[in-house]
Design a protein around this motif. Structure first.
Motif, mmCIF file in Angstrom:
data_model
loop_
_atom_site.group_PDB
_atom_site.id
_atom_site.type_symbol
_atom_site.label_atom_id
_atom_site.label_comp_id
_atom_site.label_asym_id
_atom_site.label_seq_id
_atom_site.Cartn_x
_atom_site.Cartn_y
_atom_site.Cartn_z
ATOM 1 N N ASP A 474 -23.337 25.145 -19.736
ATOM 2 C CA ASP A 474 -23.730 23.910 -19.205
ATOM 3 C C ASP A 474 -23.368 22.679 -19.638
ATOM 4 O OD1 ASP A 474 -25.443 24.123 -21.274
ATOM 5 O OD2 ASP A 474 -27.194 23.657 -20.725
ATOM 6 N N GLN A 475 -22.651 22.610 -20.655
ATOM 7 C CA GLN A 475 -21.955 21.357 -21.143
ATOM 8 C C GLN A 475 -20.708 21.239 -20.939
ATOM 9 O OE1 GLN A 475 -23.741 18.855 -22.896
ATOM 10 N NE2 GLN A 475 -25.639 20.105 -22.233
ATOM 11 N N CYS A 476 -19.853 22.107 -20.503
ATOM 12 C CA CYS A 476 -18.412 22.160 -20.324
ATOM 13 C C CYS A 476 -17.962 22.972 -19.117
ATOM 14 C CB CYS A 476 -17.520 22.639 -21.475
ATOM 15 S SG CYS A 476 -17.764 21.682 -22.950
ATOM 16 N N THR A 477 -17.215 22.370 -18.139
ATOM 17 C CA THR A 477 -16.894 22.737 -17.117
ATOM 18 C C THR A 477 -15.310 23.609 -16.998
ATOM 19 O OG1 THR A 477 -18.255 21.399 -15.720
ATOM 20 C CG2 THR A 477 -16.763 22.541 -14.461
ATOM 21 N N VAL A 478 -15.423 24.712 -16.872
ATOM 22 C CA VAL A 478 -13.936 25.327 -16.838
ATOM 23 C C VAL A 478 -13.129 25.118 -15.673
ATOM 24 C CG1 VAL A 478 -12.584 27.594 -17.230
ATOM 25 C CG2 VAL A 478 -14.861 27.055 -18.261
ATOM 26 N N THR A 479 -11.775 24.749 -15.884
ATOM 27 C CA THR A 479 -11.116 24.601 -14.521
ATOM 28 C C THR A 479 -10.886 25.775 -13.777
ATOM 29 O OG1 THR A 479 -9.069 25.298 -15.642
ATOM 30 C CG2 THR A 479 -9.840 22.838 -15.710
ATOM 31 N N ARG A 480 -11.040 25.544 -12.186
ATOM 32 C CA ARG A 480 -10.749 26.747 -11.395
ATOM 33 C C ARG A 480 -9.565 27.722 -11.628
ATOM 34 N NH1 ARG A 480 -15.700 27.139 -10.726
ATOM 35 N NH2 ARG A 480 -15.717 26.142 -12.688
ATOM 36 N N THR A 481 -8.406 26.779 -12.256
ATOM 37 C CA THR A 481 -6.989 27.671 -12.556
ATOM 38 C C THR A 481 -7.555 28.389 -13.467
ATOM 39 O OG1 THR A 481 -5.870 25.333 -12.215
ATOM 40 C CG2 THR A 481 -4.915 27.143 -13.440
ATOM 41 N N TYR A 482 -8.192 28.377 -14.334
ATOM 42 C CA TYR A 482 -8.422 29.418 -15.330
ATOM 43 C C TYR A 482 -8.944 30.602 -14.951
ATOM 44 C CZ TYR A 482 -10.236 31.656 -19.775
ATOM 45 O OH TYR A 482 -10.436 32.693 -20.656
ATOM 46 N N LEU A 483 -9.854 30.567 -13.771
ATOM 47 C CA LEU A 483 -10.758 31.448 -13.396
ATOM 48 C C LEU A 483 -9.562 32.580 -12.601
ATOM 49 C CD1 LEU A 483 -13.701 29.923 -11.544
ATOM 50 C CD2 LEU A 483 -13.702 31.064 -13.863
ATOM 51 N N PHE A 484 -8.508 32.044 -12.346
ATOM 52 C CA PHE A 484 -7.578 32.981 -11.346
ATOM 53 C C PHE A 484 -6.398 33.338 -12.268
ATOM 54 C CE2 PHE A 484 -8.778 30.325 -7.519
ATOM 55 C CZ PHE A 484 -8.734 31.333 -6.695
ATOM 56 N N LEU A 485 -6.501 32.781 -13.726
ATOM 57 C CA LEU A 485 -5.351 33.136 -14.603
ATOM 58 C C LEU A 485 -5.862 34.588 -15.519
ATOM 59 C CD1 LEU A 485 -4.023 29.953 -16.151
ATOM 60 C CD2 LEU A 485 -2.850 31.559 -14.479
ATOM 61 N N HIS A 486 -7.154 34.636 -15.616
ATOM 62 C CA HIS A 486 -7.692 35.565 -16.583
ATOM 63 C C HIS A 486 -8.672 36.453 -15.993
ATOM 64 C CE1 HIS A 486 -5.420 34.511 -19.958
ATOM 65 N NE2 HIS A 486 -5.771 33.201 -19.777
ATOM 66 N N LYS A 487 -8.350 36.937 -14.786
ATOM 67 C CA LYS A 487 -9.410 38.010 -14.012
ATOM 68 C C LYS A 487 -9.042 39.462 -14.530
ATOM 69 C CE LYS A 487 -12.503 36.255 -11.580
ATOM 70 N NZ LYS A 487 -13.856 36.857 -11.487
ATOM 71 N N PHE A 488 -7.761 39.785 -14.750
ATOM 72 C CA PHE A 488 -7.332 40.900 -15.198
ATOM 73 C C PHE A 488 -6.707 40.832 -16.582
ATOM 74 C CE2 PHE A 488 -7.733 40.708 -10.731
ATOM 75 C CZ PHE A 488 -8.609 41.642 -10.269
ATOM 76 N N TRP A 489 -6.805 41.629 -17.465
ATOM 77 C CA TRP A 489 -6.263 41.479 -18.841
ATOM 78 C C TRP A 489 -4.920 42.088 -18.809
ATOM 79 C CZ3 TRP A 489 -4.064 45.614 -21.438
ATOM 80 C CH2 TRP A 489 -4.594 46.970 -20.746
ATOM 81 N N PHE A 490 -4.527 43.036 -18.049
ATOM 82 C CA PHE A 490 -3.095 43.637 -18.114
ATOM 83 C C PHE A 490 -2.090 42.712 -17.527
ATOM 84 C CE2 PHE A 490 -5.787 45.493 -14.821
ATOM 85 C CZ PHE A 490 -5.261 45.228 -13.641
ATOM 86 N N PHE A 491 -2.331 42.017 -16.828
ATOM 87 C CA PHE A 491 -1.582 40.669 -16.234
ATOM 88 C C PHE A 491 -1.312 39.647 -17.276
ATOM 89 C CE2 PHE A 491 -3.357 41.834 -11.786
ATOM 90 C CZ PHE A 491 -1.833 42.415 -11.289
ATOM 91 N N SER A 492 -2.458 39.530 -18.077
ATOM 92 C CA SER A 492 -2.081 38.435 -18.887
ATOM 93 C C SER A 492 -1.128 38.982 -20.328
ATOM 94 C CB SER A 492 -3.518 38.082 -19.816
ATOM 95 O OG SER A 492 -4.300 37.225 -18.974
ATOM 96 N N ALA A 493 -1.202 40.432 -20.376
ATOM 97 C CA ALA A 493 -0.440 41.083 -21.431
ATOM 98 C C ALA A 493 0.956 40.889 -21.094
ATOM 99 C CB ALA A 493 -0.958 42.385 -21.621
ATOM 100 N N ALA A 494 1.133 41.106 -19.612
ATOM 101 C CA ALA A 494 2.699 41.008 -19.233
ATOM 102 C C ALA A 494 3.062 39.860 -19.143
ATOM 103 C CB ALA A 494 2.449 41.720 -17.869
ATOM 104 N N TYR A 495 2.223 38.670 -18.863
ATOM 105 C CA TYR A 495 2.831 37.180 -19.044
ATOM 106 C C TYR A 495 3.299 37.022 -20.762
ATOM 107 C CZ TYR A 495 0.401 36.852 -14.510
ATOM 108 O OH TYR A 495 -0.121 37.060 -13.503
ATOM 109 N N TYR A 496 2.430 37.493 -21.523
ATOM 110 C CA TYR A 496 2.737 37.460 -22.761
ATOM 111 C C TYR A 496 4.082 37.969 -23.319
ATOM 112 C CZ TYR A 496 2.794 38.288 -27.924
ATOM 113 O OH TYR A 496 3.090 38.510 -29.098
ATOM 114 N N PHE A 497 4.562 39.130 -22.798
ATOM 115 C CA PHE A 497 5.717 39.625 -23.232
ATOM 116 C C PHE A 497 6.693 38.881 -22.420
ATOM 117 C CE2 PHE A 497 3.149 43.216 -24.287
ATOM 118 C CZ PHE A 497 3.450 43.487 -25.579
ATOM 119 N N GLY A 498 6.414 38.511 -21.267
ATOM 120 C CA GLY A 498 7.456 37.644 -20.476
ATOM 121 C C GLY A 498 7.708 36.608 -20.876
#
Length: 542
Positions: A474-498
């Motif tokens: 309730d003290q910090c508002t997360v950007t909407r961009t972040y919600l789209f970026l980290h819904k699925f962990w396996f995409f984030s892992a692929a981006y890391y190696f990319g």
């Protein structure tokens, strides 16, 4: 309080007006860019509108990231308190507005990638056949486009029913599990389905960024610094080549003066020399036109400015690459591992961009200017990479991007590739400055105990602290961009190696660009290119 709310509303209105002017500037740029590269002989109204609209959507989507960061930061003061007008309802309304903006733009991107661009592309592919009627063209285009629509529907379905949470009761029946999936879908308002589809396209955009953007980041600055070869010197070399080829042709033809037929080997050689002569004469016409054009003289006068821009671009590229390397190294050493998508909270290894952004945040709006510069640089280097490499299908070159000589199908491919690369841009910026992309410049208050030695007493003081993963929701508002970026962990892992692959291709591209000589003022005219014509070249092709 009412006056403060009114002032805040006025500032937001001014902000949205500036954003509107930015949209007009983006549309103007897209029109100029597409008209600059499209073939004058083969230009079509529908393909031109499609290319301009798709390119504009790509740029507008990239512009939404700094707007998202600005809005979440604007709701709080630097001392960590919310502004008077930023109550829960206003904050939620602003967040929903940005979220709906992402919904709209991402939905339009899906529409462009899976329906509009494929349909227009296949329609003009069928149009090349003169015996085909319009009805047949439309039917054939719809037939091929239907495959893209099926892929889009499958991605949406998979994303909608991939459970992000598991039911608490492990002994639940199959019907209860299915009911749970539908409840999850309803509670997310389709966010997971759209996020999965966009993440799938972002993965393709990552591959395009590795191929085109990484090379463009090294090729664009060095090409600006090195410049092009002299048109007069190239024309002199070309004249010598013409004389040499004419001598070879004359020598072969002299063998048949007495009426004897030429051997098959000499006939093949004669044909090759005659084709070579036609190409050289075409080069001669282009070089003569360019040498005498006013545009060449104007570009020569701007040569010092191009060198300055090249140095500036290479500095931005080094800032980007060094920051990306340190950020990825930080994830490799301190992240929660591949199962979490290499997610990391905070920063254990500081990188130049992470250190620079907090400093720029003290002077509004320098941090947003820097983020905008990096995003636009990312897009322009992608364009440069596509122009230099061309559009390939594995080892087969499909199209080349040339000023005034690019076919409509090539422009459609260019815009689709840029759409996919722009989707990957947000994650690249997140990789460089994760905390900034999540929370912007927000602070929140923490209780700090202070001990006074003279009175031997304690007191509690509220101290502002930069928002991070440990901050209360309730003290910090997360950007909407972040919600789209980290819904699925396996995409984030692929981006890391990319990201590691991106760094490797940049280094290779930098070495290749350093070893290559200056570009020809008419690069591509000496090659067998269907996009080239014998017509008089445009002065802007220099």
């Amino acid at each position: 309080m009412a006056a403060a709310a009114g002032a805040a509303s006025a500032e937001l209105v001014i902000g949205w007006c500036i954003f509107g002017l930015l949209l007009l500037a983006i549309l103007a740029f897209c029109w100029v860019y597409v008209r600059k590269y499209q073939s004058q002989r083969e230009s079509e109204v529908v393909s031109t509108i499609t290319a301009i609209f798709s390119l504009a959507i790509a740029l507008i989507t990239s512009a939404l990231l700094p707007v998202d960061i600005f809005l979440v930061s604007y709701m709080k003061n630097q001392n960590g308190t919310f502004k008077e007008w930023a109550n829960a309802n206003v904050s939620r309304r602003i967040e929903d507005t940005v979220l709906y903006g992402y919904y709209t733009l991402y939905s339009v991107i899906l529409f462009c990638v899976f329906l509009w661009i494929p349909f227009v592309y296949f329609y003009y592919e069928e149009k090349d056949d003169d015996d085909t009627g319009k009805c047949t063209q439309i039917k054939t285009a719809f037939k091929y486009t239907f495959g893209f629509v099926v892929i889009c529907a499958l991605l949406l379905l998979v994303g909608a029913f991939v459970p992000l949470n598991l039911p608490d009761n492990k002994n639940s029946t199959e019907w209860e599990k299915v009911k749970f999936l539908f409840e999850e879908l309803g509670s997310s308002h389709g966010l997971a389905a759209l996020s999965f589809s966009i993440s799938s396209l972002t993965l393709i955009g990552m591959l395009a960024a590795i191929i085109y953007t990484a090379y463009g980041m090294s090729a664009l600055p060095l090409n600006l610094i090195k410049g092009t070869r002299s048109a007069a010197y190239e024309r002199l070399e070309n004249t010598e080549d013409i004389e040499e080829v004419e001598q070879h042709i004359q020598a072969i033809k002299s063998k048949s003066k007495d009426g004897r037929p030429l051997p098959a080997r000499d006939k093949r050689a004669l044909k090759q020399f005659e084709e070579r002569l036609r190409t050289l004469r075409k080069r001669e016409r282009h070089l003569e036109f360019i040498e005498n054009s006013w545009w060449t003289k104007f570009c020569g006068a701007l040569r010092p400015l191009k060198i300055i821009w090249g140095i500036f671009f290479i500095l931005v590229a080094l800032l980007f690459i060094i920051s990306l390397f340190l950020s990825n190294l930080d994830k490799a050493l301190h992240s929660a591992g591949i199962d979490s998508g290499f997610i990391i909270f905070g920063a254990n290894l500081s990188n130049p961009l992470n250190m620079l952004l907090p400093v720029l945040q003290t002077v509004f709006p320098l941090d947003y200017v820097l983020i905008t510069i990096i995003i636009m640089y990312f897009i322009f280097t992608s364009m440069a990479g596509i122009r230099n490499i061309g559009i390939w299908f594995f080892w087969i070159r499909l199209y080349k991007i040339r000023r005034g000589r690019t076919r409509p199908q090539a422009l459609l491919f260019l815009c689709m590739i840029l759409l996919l690369i722009v989707l990957h841009t947000s994650y690249m910026i997140y990789s460089l400055a994760p905390q900034y992309v999540m929370y912007g410049s927000q602070n929140y208050l923490i209780e700090s105990n202070i001990t006074y030695d003279a009175h031997k007493g304690n007191s509690t003081l509220s101290v502002p602290k930069r928002c991070d993963a440990d901050a209360p929701e309730d003290q910090c508002t997360v950007t909407r961009t972040y919600l789209f970026l980290h819904k699925f962990w396996f995409f984030s892992a692929a981006y890391y190696f990319g990201n590691w692959a991106f760094l490797g291709v940049f280094v290779i591209g930098l070495i290749v660009s350093c070893c290559k000589g200056k570009k020809s003022v008419i690069e591509g005219v000496d090659e067998d290119d269907s996009d080239l014509s014998d017509e008089e070249p445009s002065v802007y092709s220099v």
